[in-house]
Design a protein around this motif. Structure first.
Motif, mmCIF file in Angstrom:
data_model
loop_
_atom_site.group_PDB
_atom_site.id
_atom_site.type_symbol
_atom_site.label_atom_id
_atom_site.label_comp_id
_atom_site.label_asym_id
_atom_site.label_seq_id
_atom_site.Cartn_x
_atom_site.Cartn_y
_atom_site.Cartn_z
ATOM 1 N N ASN A 51 -0.552 -13.735 15.599
ATOM 2 C CA ASN A 51 -0.529 -12.410 14.972
ATOM 3 C C ASN A 51 -1.950 -11.958 14.643
ATOM 4 O O ASN A 51 -2.556 -12.422 13.683
ATOM 5 C CB ASN A 51 0.337 -12.463 13.705
ATOM 6 C CG ASN A 51 0.547 -11.089 13.093
ATOM 7 O OD1 ASN A 51 0.294 -10.068 13.721
ATOM 8 N ND2 ASN A 51 1.012 -11.068 11.858
ATOM 9 N N ASN A 52 -2.483 -11.058 15.469
ATOM 10 C CA ASN A 52 -3.834 -10.526 15.271
ATOM 11 C C ASN A 52 -4.874 -11.626 15.096
ATOM 12 O O ASN A 52 -5.681 -11.605 14.162
ATOM 13 C CB ASN A 52 -3.863 -9.586 14.057
ATOM 14 C CG ASN A 52 -3.185 -8.268 14.343
ATOM 15 O OD1 ASN A 52 -3.495 -7.605 15.333
ATOM 16 N ND2 ASN A 52 -2.248 -7.874 13.506
ATOM 17 N N MET A 53 -4.865 -12.613 15.975
ATOM 18 C CA MET A 53 -5.843 -13.695 15.857
ATOM 19 C C MET A 53 -6.509 -14.070 17.172
ATOM 20 O O MET A 53 -7.580 -14.645 17.173
ATOM 21 C CB MET A 53 -5.210 -14.937 15.230
ATOM 22 C CG MET A 53 -4.026 -15.537 15.957
ATOM 23 S SD MET A 53 -4.424 -16.553 17.406
ATOM 24 C CE MET A 53 -5.410 -17.849 16.670
ATOM 25 N N LEU A 54 -5.903 -13.753 18.315
ATOM 26 C CA LEU A 54 -6.470 -14.216 19.588
ATOM 27 C C LEU A 54 -7.859 -13.650 19.850
ATOM 28 O O LEU A 54 -8.684 -14.293 20.511
ATOM 29 C CB LEU A 54 -5.537 -13.870 20.749
ATOM 30 C CG LEU A 54 -4.295 -14.757 20.906
ATOM 31 C CD1 LEU A 54 -3.417 -14.265 22.052
ATOM 32 C CD2 LEU A 54 -4.682 -16.216 21.132
ATOM 33 N N TYR A 55 -8.146 -12.461 19.340
ATOM 34 C CA TYR A 55 -9.484 -11.894 19.586
ATOM 35 C C TYR A 55 -10.583 -12.636 18.828
ATOM 36 O O TYR A 55 -11.764 -12.421 19.072
ATOM 37 C CB TYR A 55 -9.532 -10.392 19.274
ATOM 38 C CG TYR A 55 -8.901 -9.949 17.981
ATOM 39 C CD1 TYR A 55 -9.479 -10.224 16.746
ATOM 40 C CD2 TYR A 55 -7.715 -9.219 17.992
ATOM 41 C CE1 TYR A 55 -8.900 -9.800 15.572
ATOM 42 C CE2 TYR A 55 -7.131 -8.776 16.821
ATOM 43 C CZ TYR A 55 -7.728 -9.062 15.609
ATOM 44 O OH TYR A 55 -7.155 -8.635 14.433
ATOM 45 N N HIS A 56 -10.200 -13.519 17.912
ATOM 46 C CA HIS A 56 -11.200 -14.342 17.217
ATOM 47 C C HIS A 56 -11.609 -15.576 18.035
ATOM 48 O O HIS A 56 -12.598 -16.240 17.700
ATOM 49 C CB HIS A 56 -10.647 -14.823 15.867
ATOM 50 C CG HIS A 56 -10.466 -13.730 14.866
ATOM 51 N ND1 HIS A 56 -11.511 -13.016 14.335
ATOM 52 C CD2 HIS A 56 -9.340 -13.214 14.288
ATOM 53 C CE1 HIS A 56 -11.061 -12.125 13.468
ATOM 54 N NE2 HIS A 56 -9.740 -12.228 13.434
ATOM 55 N N ILE A 57 -10.855 -15.895 19.071
ATOM 56 C CA ILE A 57 -11.071 -17.121 19.839
ATOM 57 C C ILE A 57 -12.246 -16.950 20.798
ATOM 58 O O ILE A 57 -12.321 -15.963 21.537
ATOM 59 C CB ILE A 57 -9.807 -17.496 20.636
ATOM 60 C CG1 ILE A 57 -8.595 -17.619 19.701
ATOM 61 C CG2 ILE A 57 -10.025 -18.787 21.417
ATOM 62 C CD1 ILE A 57 -8.714 -18.693 18.667
ATOM 63 N N SER A 58 -13.151 -17.911 20.804
ATOM 64 C CA SER A 58 -14.323 -17.814 21.685
ATOM 65 C C SER A 58 -13.944 -17.994 23.150
ATOM 66 O O SER A 58 -14.468 -17.314 24.035
ATOM 67 C CB SER A 58 -15.379 -18.850 21.284
ATOM 68 O OG SER A 58 -14.837 -20.165 21.324
ATOM 69 N N ASN A 59 -13.024 -18.929 23.441
ATOM 70 C CA ASN A 59 -12.585 -19.163 24.821
ATOM 71 C C ASN A 59 -11.093 -18.846 24.894
ATOM 72 O O ASN A 59 -10.245 -19.730 24.781
ATOM 73 C CB ASN A 59 -12.852 -20.614 25.234
ATOM 74 C CG ASN A 59 -12.605 -20.849 26.717
ATOM 75 O OD1 ASN A 59 -11.863 -20.102 27.360
ATOM 76 N ND2 ASN A 59 -13.217 -21.885 27.264
ATOM 77 N N ILE A 60 -10.781 -17.576 25.091
ATOM 78 C CA ILE A 60 -9.378 -17.155 25.042
ATOM 79 C C ILE A 60 -8.574 -17.721 26.198
ATOM 80 O O ILE A 60 -7.386 -18.002 26.075
ATOM 81 C CB ILE A 60 -9.280 -15.614 24.997
ATOM 82 C CG1 ILE A 60 -7.857 -15.199 24.615
ATOM 83 C CG2 ILE A 60 -9.718 -14.976 26.309
ATOM 84 C CD1 ILE A 60 -7.729 -13.758 24.230
ATOM 85 N N ASN A 61 -9.219 -17.941 27.346
ATOM 86 C CA ASN A 61 -8.512 -18.525 28.494
ATOM 87 C C ASN A 61 -8.039 -19.941 28.175
ATOM 88 O O ASN A 61 -6.928 -20.349 28.531
ATOM 89 C CB ASN A 61 -9.411 -18.528 29.718
ATOM 90 C CG ASN A 61 -8.632 -18.433 31.009
ATOM 91 O OD1 ASN A 61 -7.656 -17.701 31.109
ATOM 92 N ND2 ASN A 61 -9.046 -19.193 32.012
ATOM 93 N N LEU A 62 -8.883 -20.697 27.468
ATOM 94 C CA LEU A 62 -8.512 -22.056 27.068
ATOM 95 C C LEU A 62 -7.359 -22.008 26.069
ATOM 96 O O LEU A 62 -6.418 -22.809 26.143
ATOM 97 C CB LEU A 62 -9.717 -22.766 26.455
ATOM 98 C CG LEU A 62 -9.498 -24.195 25.945
ATOM 99 C CD1 LEU A 62 -8.979 -25.101 27.054
ATOM 100 C CD2 LEU A 62 -10.794 -24.750 25.354
ATOM 101 N N ALA A 63 -7.415 -21.058 25.128
ATOM 102 C CA ALA A 63 -6.344 -20.927 24.139
ATOM 103 C C ALA A 63 -5.013 -20.589 24.807
ATOM 104 O O ALA A 63 -3.969 -21.156 24.462
ATOM 105 C CB ALA A 63 -6.706 -19.862 23.116
ATOM 106 N N LEU A 64 -5.037 -19.686 25.781
ATOM 107 C CA LEU A 64 -3.800 -19.317 26.469
ATOM 108 C C LEU A 64 -3.242 -20.482 27.275
ATOM 109 O O LEU A 64 -2.018 -20.665 27.360
ATOM 110 C CB LEU A 64 -4.046 -18.109 27.382
ATOM 111 C CG LEU A 64 -4.364 -16.788 26.655
ATOM 112 C CD1 LEU A 64 -4.661 -15.688 27.665
ATOM 113 C CD2 LEU A 64 -3.217 -16.379 25.737
ATOM 114 N N SER A 65 -4.129 -21.290 27.840
ATOM 115 C CA SER A 65 -3.656 -22.465 28.583
ATOM 116 C C SER A 65 -3.007 -23.471 27.647
ATOM 117 O O SER A 65 -2.007 -24.114 27.991
ATOM 118 C CB SER A 65 -4.814 -23.122 29.345
ATOM 119 O OG SER A 65 -5.712 -23.782 28.478
#
Length: 403
Positions: free
Chosen positions: A254-268
């Motif tokens: 909830n309104n947090m993914l844009y804080h992630i430095s490596n969003i591709n890694l987070a989605l994986s």
């Protein structure tokens, strides 16, 4: 004195009622920590009932261990002095942190005493651990500011949103989750999504709340109160989720993914921990979200106000989120939340502006703060309110079913 006048107290009366010395009050006045509300014609200090609230905050923060310099920054930072409840809630959270710290120190000391009682020898590694725990930097100042920032940003939406439903209630209603599901929330913050919807959570849900910040997790536990036993809490980095493959039916971001430095890694990682056919609900904002707020800051034109923090969401927005999610998930859908703000009070607006990273009230002189207050008030008076665009929504996305 008539009933409409606020009671005032002389320095002696104020000192007696509050249990502090006259010398302390004079010193707090000298360093601009607690100024009198007014003065008599002969120049003697006078204090109001609201000054007791300010003094209580000062003494609480001093008890926690903050220096008077840090307390001064916090007192300057908290503009909405009338919101005593907000201030007390933040103080309560940090006091609980302090209690937890003290308990850890006591536990280490007890272990050292037990070692001496049983073997008359001391394990110096464990003894040194006491020093380490005592010196643990709890970052009380940062925790106070972080909690205050979050509440300031939430408050402006609670006060002035056109959509009476509220984001947390609307978002929750759109979570299509089966009764017996295991649910993971990444970046739960202070647990507001669940605190706002406690009476609508099915008994069969197994909910794990995670956050990168231990302080935020404790805030969530405090906010959920007696219902906190219905949840599991765990520190977690979305880029390295500490759970096995296929562990959850639903993941909420909830309104947090844009804080992630490596969003591709987070989605994986999210894809990995979701079961086949599992669902990700990822909310975010669009590029026009709060755009008038940026215009206001630009027009005011202070070198002490920055717009840099408003670009932080570009990593994952409503405009580019689908493209990023399509690389990992199937059936990606976007649903927008219709809302806007009509702001009729400059103080919550100031709180919001100063809650953004890089904007610190302590960098403003009294004259500059008055200029900003007057400017915001004049902007409100033009149309009786300031209109602010809200552009929020969420993506739902699914992992493939095993065939």
């Amino acid at each position: 004195m008539n009933n409409n006048e606020a009671p005032v107290f002389t320095t002696g009366e104020f000192a007696k009622k509050s249990g502090v010395t006259l010398r302390t009050l004079r010193y707090y006045d000298k360093i601009n920590l607690l100024k009198p509300c007014s003065y008599t014609k002969s120049g003697h200090r006078l204090y109001s009932k609201s000054d007791f609230g300010k003094l209580q905050k000062i003494l609480t923060l001093k008890f926690i261990g903050l220096s008077l310099k840090d307390i001064s920054k916090i007192m300057n930072y908290d503009m909405e002095d009338s919101n005593i409840k907000k201030s007390l809630e933040i103080q309560r959270v940090i006091m609980k942190e302090k209690v937890h710290h003290i308990e850890a120190v006591i536990k280490s000391i007890d272990e050292a005493i037990n070692m001496l009682d049983t073997s008359n020898t001391l394990n110096w590694d464990k003894f040194i651990n006491i020093i380490s725990i005592i010196n643990t930097d709890q970052k009380w100042m940062n925790q106070y500011e972080n909690a205050s920032n979050l509440k300031a940003r939430i408050r402006i939406h609670e006060l002035f949103s056109i959509n009476a439903k509220g984001w947390m209630n609307w978002f929750f209603e759109h979570l299509n989750i089966k009764i017996d599901s295991r649910i993971l929330e990444l970046g739960c913050g202070d647990g507001e999504l669940w605190e706002k919807n406690l009476n609508r959570i099915p008994e069969g849900w197994n909910i794990v709340l995670t956050d990168f910040s231990e302080g935020m997790l404790k805030d969530a536990e405090v906010n959920l109160g007696e219902n906190s036993g219905r949840f599991n809490f765990k520190i977690a980095d979305a880029q390295k989720i500490p759970f096995e493959d296929n562990s959850f039916d639903v993941v909420i971001a909830n309104n947090m993914l844009y804080h992630i430095s490596n969003i591709n890694l987070a989605l994986s990682e999210i894809h990995r921990v979701l079961k086949p056919g599992g669902t990700l609900y990822a909310s975010t904002v669009g590029k026009n979200h709060m755009k008038e707020m940026r215009d206001i800051v630009n027009v005011f034109g202070s070198k002490n106000l920055t717009l840099n923090s408003w670009t932080l969401t570009e990593n994952f927005q409503l405009e580019n989120g689908m493209e990023k999610l399509n690389k990992w998930f199937n059936n990606v859908k976007l649903k927008r939340y219709k809302d806007s703000l009509k702001i009729t009070d400059e103080i919550p607006l100031m709180n919001y502006i100063f809650s953004m990273p890089g904007n610190n009230k302590s960098s403003f002189t009294g004259k500059e703060l008055k200029n900003l207050t007057d400017f915001l008030h004049s902007e409100i008076m033009k149309n009786d309110y300031i209109y602010i665009t809200k552009d929020t929504g969420f993506f739902s996305a699914q992992t493939a079913l095993n065939i």
